[in-house]
Design an enzyme around this catalytic site. Structure first.
Site, PDB file in Angstrom:
ATOM      1  N   GLY A 179       0.800  -1.218   0.000  1.00  0.00           N
ATOM      2  CA  GLY A 179       0.000   0.000   0.000  1.00  0.00           C
ATOM      3  C   GLY A 179       0.833   1.270   0.000  1.00  0.00           C
ATOM      4  N   CYS A 414      -0.279  17.687  -0.052  1.00  0.00           N
ATOM      5  CA  CYS A 414       0.913  18.490  -0.276  1.00  0.00           C
ATOM      6  C   CYS A 414       1.432  18.946   1.074  1.00  0.00           C
ATOM      7  CB  CYS A 414       0.662  19.609  -1.270  1.00  0.00           C
ATOM      8  SG  CYS A 414       0.053  21.111  -0.645  1.00  0.00           S
TER       9      CYS A 414
HETATM   10  P1  NAD Z   1       2.123  -3.710   2.942  1.00  0.00           P
HETATM   11  O1  NAD Z   1       2.044  -4.769   3.984  1.00  0.00           O
HETATM   12  O2  NAD Z   1       0.915  -3.263   2.217  1.00  0.00           O
HETATM   13  O3  NAD Z   1       3.201  -4.147   1.841  1.00  0.00           O
HETATM   14  C1  NAD Z   1       4.438  -4.758   2.141  1.00  0.00           C
HETATM   15  C2  NAD Z   1       4.890  -5.507   0.890  1.00  0.00           C
HETATM   16  O4  NAD Z   1       6.180  -6.093   1.111  1.00  0.00           O
HETATM   17  C3  NAD Z   1       3.951  -6.649   0.521  1.00  0.00           C
HETATM   18  O5  NAD Z   1       3.525  -6.460  -0.798  1.00  0.00           O
HETATM   19  C4  NAD Z   1       4.806  -7.902   0.696  1.00  0.00           C
HETATM   20  O6  NAD Z   1       4.482  -8.902  -0.238  1.00  0.00           O
HETATM   21  C5  NAD Z   1       6.201  -7.371   0.471  1.00  0.00           C
HETATM   22  N1  NAD Z   1       7.249  -8.163   1.103  1.00  0.00           N
HETATM   23  C6  NAD Z   1       7.276  -8.612   2.384  1.00  0.00           C
HETATM   24  N2  NAD Z   1       8.436  -9.256   2.618  1.00  0.00           N
HETATM   25  C7  NAD Z   1       9.157  -9.209   1.478  1.00  0.00           C
HETATM   26  C8  NAD Z   1      10.454  -9.658   1.124  1.00  0.00           C
HETATM   27  N3  NAD Z   1      11.245 -10.298   1.993  1.00  0.00           N
HETATM   28  N4  NAD Z   1      10.895  -9.421  -0.147  1.00  0.00           N
HETATM   29  C9  NAD Z   1      10.097  -8.767  -1.047  1.00  0.00           C
HETATM   30  N5  NAD Z   1       8.867  -8.329  -0.758  1.00  0.00           N
HETATM   31  C10 NAD Z   1       8.404  -8.520   0.499  1.00  0.00           C
HETATM   32  O7  NAD Z   1       2.838  -2.499   3.669  1.00  0.00           O
HETATM   33  P2  NAD Z   1       3.005  -0.954   3.222  1.00  0.00           P
HETATM   34  O8  NAD Z   1       1.797  -0.213   3.577  1.00  0.00           O
HETATM   35  O9  NAD Z   1       3.513  -0.888   1.836  1.00  0.00           O
HETATM   36  O10 NAD Z   1       4.158  -0.506   4.216  1.00  0.00           O
HETATM   37  C11 NAD Z   1       5.461  -1.075   4.098  1.00  0.00           C
HETATM   38  C12 NAD Z   1       6.327  -0.737   5.284  1.00  0.00           C
HETATM   39  O11 NAD Z   1       6.649   0.652   5.265  1.00  0.00           O
HETATM   40  C13 NAD Z   1       5.669  -1.010   6.622  1.00  0.00           C
HETATM   41  O12 NAD Z   1       6.627  -1.488   7.529  1.00  0.00           O
HETATM   42  C14 NAD Z   1       5.161   0.319   7.033  1.00  0.00           C
HETATM   43  O13 NAD Z   1       4.998   0.408   8.416  1.00  0.00           O
HETATM   44  C15 NAD Z   1       6.247   1.223   6.508  1.00  0.00           C
HETATM   45  N6  NAD Z   1       5.735   2.557   6.221  1.00  0.00           N
HETATM   46  C16 NAD Z   1       6.580   3.548   5.988  1.00  0.00           C
HETATM   47  C17 NAD Z   1       6.094   4.825   5.735  1.00  0.00           C
HETATM   48  C18 NAD Z   1       6.974   5.947   5.481  1.00  0.00           C
HETATM   49  O14 NAD Z   1       6.559   7.083   5.560  1.00  0.00           O
HETATM   50  N7  NAD Z   1       8.194   5.724   5.128  1.00  0.00           N
HETATM   51  C19 NAD Z   1       4.755   5.067   5.711  1.00  0.00           C
HETATM   52  C20 NAD Z   1       3.914   4.018   5.909  1.00  0.00           C
HETATM   53  C21 NAD Z   1       4.409   2.770   6.129  1.00  0.00           C
END
Ligand code: NAD
Length: 569
Positions: A179, A414
């Site tokens: 997501g 934004c």
């Molecule tokens: P999500 O669970 O929707 O997606 C994670 C994806 O990673 C999934 O599609 C999964 O299949 C894939 N995945 C898991 N393990 C894997 C691996 N070893 N190799 C390849 N693919 C793998 O989560 P999201 O909403 O995309 O969030 C991702 C991460 O980023 C979370 O930990 C979240 O807390 C963090 N996050 C960061 C921010 C930011 O501002 N930087 C914002 C929101 C979320």
């Protein structure tokens, strides 16, 4: 969580238009935002009530969802609904200026504040993981994070490749196309660069390609490298989804002695059981292992994560710019696998975002409750007219119009801040724009009210020592009073929904954060709330960073008259 509710099946997304089911627009906005979070176009697994970020949910179970919808439909203009971890638990007479909904998700008492206790309580049906915007009904799909990701990469490019046009001619390697992570390939190409993003789940890859967040896919690492090199050599932007486990990708890069320019990651590493995938399994095999032997799953997941972090560190040693993108992968392997040097690569907040936080800048986002795209296009124009000198903002709005597809209710993000110094009325940037939107609603130029909200990742709304408050100047990384004060302050200022969560982004026990919504329905009451909340909300961000001793925040406080009693210059 039970079987999907018939009400939800009938909604399949937020209601739109100007007829409302509730007693007022504030309640209606909550109802529409809840259903927008669970729109099949917006949520990652709506039938399980999972919105994004591993298992971030919008309601505890389907019965609780139905009960929330019923409560919102009958909630009066002077009542407040209480939602505890995705379940409605009380409704009280308050007053018209008070919030209509107050939400607390996933919070545990310190000593018990970890995934083990959380899972025990979850199994008993007593708690829910709300992530950040899932349980607070503020998620707007991958479009919500895209500007933050774009800004982070733009800042990385400014710092590390000052002579290039953004990331032009460079290759960024990352993983996770969920997501939030799904915004990465588009944010790289919007900055003119080339991206290779590993993802184990082919359905997620296809979703990003269908919605134009990613351009092409392959399961062959050699092909990915070849395509990336060719595009970078030609100074063209390109995004490639690589169907592969991230740790295996890094092993492959090492074998081929290929060093990218930038390395990061957004797999759901914050949750080793239900977010991250171990190597050596297809997604369905791994899902079956999680059910049959969760301990084995966790052990293998953490082992893969360790290899993944080692890969990132090796790339950094070989010359790549590396940063953690807020999924706590460093904290996970340091804690569970004793990797002593996990924190040898920085988090994205101290590296790129903190100077913005010091100025109270953060992800201001707004949603057209009408469901009409034209409403957002009208507000795009309004924000550009209001801030004619902000070239970067103009570039962002133009790019967003051209490249970011709407998902669910049309929305825009934004980054706006405090900076009231140059406004004759002393209004903050955020307040000025919110008041302008309110005028557009009042004059009938917009079809229906707009709801303004934001990510929990904002200047004064989060304590998260491995992410937003990593390496604070005064060592106050783990002080969690700030998000609580943020929620209390914004409720006092009259926000319409206020929430406080534990564990968003980085996992249970690792963060505390707050969020709010203000509904702009064109009324004088909405203007009053907007004036107050969009001053208090960025204002506490300036105060928090001034208190920690940041020069930029002290300057902002002085220039913009933010009263910080013991810190004034
Ligand atoms: P999500 O669970 O929707 O997606 C994670 C994806 O990673 C999934 O599609 C999964 O299949 C894939 N995945 C898991 N393990 C894997 C691996 N070893 N190799 C390849 N693919 C793998 O989560 P999201 O909403 O995309 O969030 C991702 C991460 O980023 C979370 O930990 C979240 O807390 C963090 N996050 C960061 C921010 C930011 O501002 N930087 C914002 C929101 C979320």
């Amino acid at each position: 969580v039970g079987s999907p509710s018939t009400q939800w099946l009938e909604y399949q997304g937020a209601p739109t238009g100007t007829d409302i089911e509730c007693n007022g627009w504030r309640q209606e906005a909550a109802l529409r935002m809840l259903n927008n979070n669970l729109d099949p176009e917006v949520a990652e697994r709506p039938t399980d009530l999972v919105v994004y970020g591993g298992t971030g949910r919008a309601a505890r179970n389907w019965d609780a969802y139905d009960a929330i919808v019923d409560e919102l439909r009958s909630l009066e203009d002077d009542e407040t609904l209480l939602v505890q971890s995705g379940k409605p638990v009380g409704r009280f007479k308050t007053h018209e200026r008070a919030p209509r909904v107050l939400i607390a998700n996933s919070n545990l008492v310190g000593k018990w504040d970890d995934w083990d206790h959380f899972h025990e309580l979850e199994a008993k049906g007593l708690i829910m993981y709300g992530q950040m915007t899932a349980g607070s009904w503020a998620y707007i799909g991958t479009q919500g994070i895209i500007q933050g990701t774009f800004e982070t990469l733009a800042e990385a490019a400014r710092q590390h490749f000052p002579d290039r046009d953004g990331l032009r001619g460079t290759i960024t390697v990352t993983a996770g196309l969920g997501g939030m992570g799904g915004a990465q390939p588009l944010a790289v190409t919007m900055n003119n660069g080339v991206c290779i993003a590993a993802e184990v789940d082919e359905d997620r890859i296809d979703r990003r390609i269908e919605t134009d967040y990613c351009m092409t896919k392959t399961d062959d690492l050699d092909e990915a490298i070849e395509l990336a090199r060719e595009a970078a050599r030609a100074d063209e932007s390109l995004s490639i989804a690589l169907h592969m486990n991230a740790a295996d990708m890094f092993d492959g890069l090492r074998e081929r002695e290929f060093v990218p320019d930038v390395v990061t990651d957004q797999t759901s590493a914050h949750d080793e059981l239900e977010g991250y995938y171990p190597s050596g399994y297809t997604v369905s095999e791994a899902d079956a292992l999680r059910e049959s032997d969760p301990d084995q799953y966790v052990a293998e997941s953490l082992e893969t994560m360790e290899r993944h972090v080692e890969g990132i560190l090796e790339m950094q040693d070989a010359g790549a710019v590396a940063f953690e993108y807020g999924n706590n992968i460093r904290g996970q392997v340091q804690e569970h696998r004793d990797v002593a040097n996990a924190f040898d690569f920085p988090g994205f907040v101290p590296a790129y975002i903190r100077p913005l936080f010091c100025r109270g800048k953060g992800p201001f986002r707004w949603v057209a409750l009408s469901g009409e795209k034209a409403d957002i296009h009208r507000t795009d124009e309004a924000v550009k007219n209001l801030f004619p000198a902000k070239e970067h903002l103009h570039r962002w709005i133009d790019l967003a119009q051209e490249r970011v597809s709407f998902q669910g209710l049309p929305s825009r993000v934004c980054w706006l801040g405090y900076q009231s110094g140059d406004d004759p009325d002393g209004l903050t940037e955020r307040a000025r724009f919110a008041l302008r939107i309110n005028e557009l609603v009042a004059s009938g130029e917009l079809a229906a009210p707009i709801v303004v909200t934001r990510d929990h990742l904002d200047a004064g709304s989060v304590a998260s020592p491995n992410r937003e408050t990593e390496a604070m100047k005064d060592g106050s990384d783990a002080v969690a009073d700030w998000p609580i004060l943020n929620a209390l302050l914004n409720a006092s200022a009259g926000a319409d929904i206020v929430s406080v969560h534990d564990g968003g982004g980085v996992g249970i026990g690792n963060s505390l954060h707050a969020n709010n919504h203000v509904v702009l329905d064109g009324s004088e009451l909405a203007a009053e709330k907007a004036r107050r909340v969009f001053t208090t909300d960025p204002g506490i961000g300036v105060a928090r960073h001034a208190d920690a001793g940041y020069e930029e925040a002290l300057e902002e406080a002085a220039e913009s008259n933010v009263h910080v009693p013991m810190e004034e210059q």
